[in-house]
Design a protein around this motif. Structure first.
Motif, PDB file in Angstrom:
ATOM      1  N   PRO A   1      -8.005   1.028  23.936  1.00 55.60           N
ATOM      2  CA  PRO A   1      -8.595   2.238  23.360  1.00 55.60           C
ATOM      3  C   PRO A   1     -10.079   2.362  23.703  1.00 55.60           C
ATOM      4  O   PRO A   1     -10.751   1.349  23.902  1.00 55.60           O
ATOM      5  CB  PRO A   1      -8.390   2.044  21.856  1.00 55.60           C
TER       6      PRO A   1
ATOM      7  N   VAL B   1     -16.075  -2.525  14.491  1.00 52.01           N
ATOM      8  CA  VAL B   1     -15.128  -2.118  15.537  1.00 52.01           C
ATOM      9  C   VAL B   1     -14.884  -3.221  16.574  1.00 52.01           C
ATOM     10  O   VAL B   1     -14.377  -2.953  17.678  1.00 52.01           O
ATOM     11  CB  VAL B   1     -15.604  -0.823  16.244  1.00 52.01           C
TER      12      VAL B   1
ATOM     13  N   ASP C   1     -14.648   8.864  15.990  1.00 52.14           N
ATOM     14  CA  ASP C   1     -13.588   9.295  15.082  1.00 52.14           C
ATOM     15  C   ASP C   1     -13.776   8.696  13.692  1.00 52.14           C
ATOM     16  O   ASP C   1     -13.583   9.389  12.674  1.00 52.14           O
ATOM     17  CB  ASP C   1     -12.220   8.891  15.636  1.00 52.14           C
TER      18      ASP C   1
ATOM     19  N   ILE D   1     -11.344  -3.312  17.952  1.00 51.40           N
ATOM     20  CA  ILE D   1     -11.035  -2.270  18.932  1.00 51.40           C
ATOM     21  C   ILE D   1     -11.425  -2.752  20.329  1.00 51.40           C
ATOM     22  O   ILE D   1     -10.686  -2.574  21.300  1.00 51.40           O
ATOM     23  CB  ILE D   1     -11.776  -0.965  18.593  1.00 51.40           C
TER      24      ILE D   1
ATOM     25  N   VAL E   1     -13.323   5.862  19.364  1.00 48.33           N
ATOM     26  CA  VAL E   1     -12.919   5.341  18.053  1.00 48.33           C
ATOM     27  C   VAL E   1     -14.100   5.347  17.086  1.00 48.33           C
ATOM     28  O   VAL E   1     -13.961   5.743  15.919  1.00 48.33           O
ATOM     29  CB  VAL E   1     -12.330   3.924  18.178  1.00 48.33           C
TER      30      VAL E   1
END
Length: 237
Positions: free
Chosen positions: A23, A8, A31, A11, A28
């Motif tokens: 974000p 990630v 999710d 992100i 995230v």
């Protein structure tokens, strides 16, 4: 069964570009796991240009699958990992100014250093993996350090596969077979994508886990994150 661990970092890069919390990295990560992702990978670097050291702590209670922290084992990184105690630590020989990972360890030259670091992590119950090029000597060297796994650095495979060179997978297959013979687990990552992951998986015996970030997040811009996570899972299984 090959697990999908989603990196990630991208992100965090997007979040940092505006200086806020959008974000939201934790949302995230949660999710991705709800969508079926079987692990979360992060790679904090000293300049914190994407994942911040604080993110590493904040993610710990959020990651209920496998938590993999990658990085160069400088003292600050070693202390971080020992405090957070992730499922796995992946040692990567990044230069401080590296844009992205660009080589595996020379496990022969750095045997003593790697052995010392790995011993410390294993005392804390953390599974250890060493990022290596697809070279048999480096796999043998990884075994000598006491590492639990290797992570095959797949950039050269991905580059050649895109040109139509399917034989580029052979050094990886041979190193995987050797690792199995030596009793070392096999991970892989770097530039794996929806285009090449199925072929790679089918040709690498004993592949336990892939860590994918840049391609997966980029593909998600067009196809949606939930769709892409499940497209990877389908190809891996």
């Amino acid at each position: 069964m090959t697990k999908l661990s989603v990196n990630v970092n991208k992100i965090a890069t997007l979040r940092n570009s505006r200086g806020g919390d959008t974000p939201n990295l934790l949302k995230v990560a949660a999710d991705i796991q709800d969508f079926g992702g079987e692990g979360i990978t992060i790679h904090p670097r000293p300049d914190e240009r994407h994942i911040r050291y604080q993110d590493t702590y904040d993610l710990k209670p959020v990651v209920h699958t496998e938590y993999n922290i990658e990085g160069n084992p400088i003292p600050k990184f070693i202390n971080l990992v020992n405090e957070v105690k992730p499922t796995q630590v992946t040692l990567v020989p990044d230069a401080v100014d590296a844009i992205t990972s660009n080589s595996g360890w020379d496990t022969v030259k750095h045997k003593n250093f790697l052995s010392e670091v790995i011993s410390e992590f294993k005392k804390n119950g953390i599974r250890t993996s060493i990022f290596v090029d697809p070279v048999k000597k480096m796999v043998e060297g990884a075994k000598e350090t006491g590492a639990d796994r290797i992570e095959l650095y797949t950039e050269s495979f991905a580059s050649e596969y895109a040109k139509g060179n399917l034989d580029s997978v052979q050094p990886y297959a041979e190193c995987a077979k050797l690792a199995l013979d030596l009793g070392i687990g096999i991970n892989a990552g770097h530039d794996l994508s929806l285009d090449n992951i199925k072929f790679f998986k089918e040709n690498i015996p004993g592949l336990l886990e892939v860590s994918i970030g840049h391609a997966l997040i980029s593909e998600s811009l067009y196809l949606g994150l939930e769709n892409v996570v499940n497209m990877y899972l389908y190809r891996l299984k």
